[in-house]
Scaffold this motif. Sequence first.
Motif, PDB file in Angstrom:
ATOM      1  N   LYS A   1       0.845  -1.193   0.000  1.00 27.57           N
ATOM      2  CA  LYS A   1       0.000   0.000   0.000  1.00 27.57           C
ATOM      3  C   LYS A   1       0.877   1.239   0.000  1.00 27.57           C
ATOM      4  N   ILE A   2       0.410   2.224  -0.719  1.00 23.93           N
ATOM      5  CA  ILE A   2       1.109   3.499  -0.776  1.00 23.93           C
ATOM      6  C   ILE A   2       0.181   4.553  -0.186  1.00 23.93           C
ATOM      7  N   HIS A   3       0.686   5.271   0.805  1.00 22.80           N
ATOM      8  CA  HIS A   3      -0.062   6.346   1.448  1.00 22.80           C
ATOM      9  C   HIS A   3       0.461   7.670   0.920  1.00 22.80           C
ATOM     10  N   PHE A   4      -0.427   8.597   0.643  1.00 23.41           N
ATOM     11  CA  PHE A   4      -0.046   9.889   0.099  1.00 23.41           C
ATOM     12  C   PHE A   4      -0.143  11.003   1.140  1.00 23.41           C
ATOM     13  N   SER A   5       0.039  10.648   2.390  1.00 21.48           N
ATOM     14  CA  SER A   5      -0.087  11.622   3.476  1.00 21.48           C
ATOM     15  C   SER A   5       0.968  12.731   3.399  1.00 21.48           C
ATOM     16  N   PHE A   6       2.002  12.553   2.600  1.00 21.91           N
ATOM     17  CA  PHE A   6       3.050  13.559   2.448  1.00 21.91           C
ATOM     18  C   PHE A   6       2.618  14.708   1.530  1.00 21.91           C
ATOM     19  N   VAL A  14      -2.831  14.858  -9.922  1.00 25.19           N
ATOM     20  CA  VAL A  14      -2.926  13.839 -10.956  1.00 25.19           C
ATOM     21  C   VAL A  14      -1.705  12.938 -10.765  1.00 25.19           C
ATOM     22  N   ALA A  15      -1.970  11.652 -10.570  1.00 25.75           N
ATOM     23  CA  ALA A  15      -0.893  10.673 -10.399  1.00 25.75           C
ATOM     24  C   ALA A  15      -0.834   9.790 -11.644  1.00 25.75           C
ATOM     25  N   THR A  16       0.326   9.759 -12.286  1.00 31.50           N
ATOM     26  CA  THR A  16       0.559   8.849 -13.394  1.00 31.50           C
ATOM     27  C   THR A  16       1.359   7.689 -12.820  1.00 31.50           C
ATOM     28  N   ILE A  17       0.784   6.489 -12.904  1.00 30.25           N
ATOM     29  CA  ILE A  17       1.377   5.317 -12.271  1.00 30.25           C
ATOM     30  C   ILE A  17       1.889   4.360 -13.337  1.00 30.25           C
ATOM     31  N   TYR A  18       3.165   4.047 -13.254  1.00 31.77           N
ATOM     32  CA  TYR A  18       3.810   3.064 -14.127  1.00 31.77           C
ATOM     33  C   TYR A  18       4.082   1.848 -13.253  1.00 31.77           C
ATOM     34  N   ALA A  19       3.440   0.716 -13.555  1.00 36.22           N
ATOM     35  CA  ALA A  19       3.537  -0.448 -12.663  1.00 36.22           C
ATOM     36  C   ALA A  19       3.629  -1.747 -13.453  1.00 36.22           C
ATOM     37  N   ASP A  20       4.065  -2.796 -12.783  1.00 34.17           N
ATOM     38  CA  ASP A  20       4.118  -4.129 -13.387  1.00 34.17           C
ATOM     39  C   ASP A  20       2.724  -4.570 -13.811  1.00 34.17           C
ATOM     40  N   ALA A  21       2.629  -5.190 -14.976  1.00 37.24           N
ATOM     41  CA  ALA A  21       1.369  -5.792 -15.416  1.00 37.24           C
ATOM     42  C   ALA A  21       1.156  -7.094 -14.645  1.00 37.24           C
ATOM     43  N   GLU A  22      -0.061  -7.583 -14.652  1.00 37.59           N
ATOM     44  CA  GLU A  22      -0.379  -8.826 -13.941  1.00 37.59           C
ATOM     45  C   GLU A  22       0.471 -10.002 -14.448  1.00 37.59           C
ATOM     46  N   ASP A  23       0.798 -10.000 -15.751  1.00 36.66           N
ATOM     47  CA  ASP A  23       1.564 -11.115 -16.323  1.00 36.66           C
ATOM     48  C   ASP A  23       3.062 -10.830 -16.413  1.00 36.66           C
ATOM     49  N   LYS A  45      -4.904   6.244  -0.633  1.00 40.58           N
ATOM     50  CA  LYS A  45      -4.071   5.054  -0.439  1.00 40.58           C
ATOM     51  C   LYS A  45      -4.237   4.181  -1.673  1.00 40.58           C
ATOM     52  N   LEU A  46      -3.136   3.689  -2.207  1.00 42.73           N
ATOM     53  CA  LEU A  46      -3.169   2.817  -3.379  1.00 42.73           C
ATOM     54  C   LEU A  46      -2.503   1.498  -3.063  1.00 42.73           C
ATOM     55  N   THR A  47      -3.005   0.445  -3.656  1.00 44.46           N
ATOM     56  CA  THR A  47      -2.362  -0.856  -3.583  1.00 44.46           C
ATOM     57  C   THR A  47      -1.912  -1.195  -4.997  1.00 44.46           C
ATOM     58  N   LEU A  48      -0.604  -1.430  -5.166  1.00 49.03           N
ATOM     59  CA  LEU A  48      -0.059  -1.724  -6.482  1.00 49.03           C
ATOM     60  C   LEU A  48       0.523  -3.123  -6.531  1.00 49.03           C
ATOM     61  N   HIS A  49       0.438  -3.720  -7.708  1.00 38.34           N
ATOM     62  CA  HIS A  49       0.995  -5.044  -7.957  1.00 38.34           C
ATOM     63  C   HIS A  49       2.460  -4.887  -8.350  1.00 38.34           C
ATOM     64  N   SER A  50       3.325  -5.689  -7.742  1.00 41.28           N
ATOM     65  CA  SER A  50       4.741  -5.655  -8.077  1.00 41.28           C
ATOM     66  C   SER A  50       5.281  -7.081  -8.056  1.00 41.28           C
ATOM     67  N   VAL A  51       6.053  -7.424  -9.084  1.00 45.13           N
ATOM     68  CA  VAL A  51       6.615  -8.775  -9.175  1.00 45.13           C
ATOM     69  C   VAL A  51       8.080  -8.750  -8.764  1.00 45.13           C
ATOM     70  N   ALA A  52       8.636  -9.923  -8.522  1.00 50.28           N
ATOM     71  CA  ALA A  52      10.060 -10.034  -8.196  1.00 50.28           C
ATOM     72  C   ALA A  52      10.877  -9.416  -9.318  1.00 50.28           C
ATOM     73  N   GLY A  53      11.784  -8.544  -8.970  1.00 49.62           N
ATOM     74  CA  GLY A  53      12.613  -7.883  -9.962  1.00 49.62           C
ATOM     75  C   GLY A  53      11.912  -6.737 -10.672  1.00 49.62           C
ATOM     76  N   GLY A  54      10.685  -6.425 -10.274  1.00 48.83           N
ATOM     77  CA  GLY A  54       9.913  -5.366 -10.918  1.00 48.83           C
ATOM     78  C   GLY A  54       9.829  -4.140 -10.038  1.00 48.83           C
TER      79      GLY A  54
END
Length: 75
Positions: A1-6, A14-23, A45-54
């Motif tokens: 989870k990512i908190h934006f309390s800062f 506007v948040a542009t999010i670059y994240a690992d795809a599900e696959d 608060k955001l929950t993002l998917h992240s893979v090993a090495g990603g």
Amino acid sequence: KIHFSFLEPKTTYVATIYADAEDANYQTNPQAYTIQKVLVTNKSKLTLHSVAGGGYAISLYPLTDKAQAKGLKKQ
């Protein structure tokens, strides 16, 4: 989870999010990623998917024109 309390209170960003795809996989599919734009505040608060090495990156800028928010979800 990512908190934006800062972030500055009472300001929408506007948040542009670059994240690992599900696959994504660092060996078989290392370039699988998603790009998503959402609206956030200091209470978001955001929950993002992240893979090993990603990983992920988020670019933030204050919302200055309501037209920038068109079609974006608030998180």
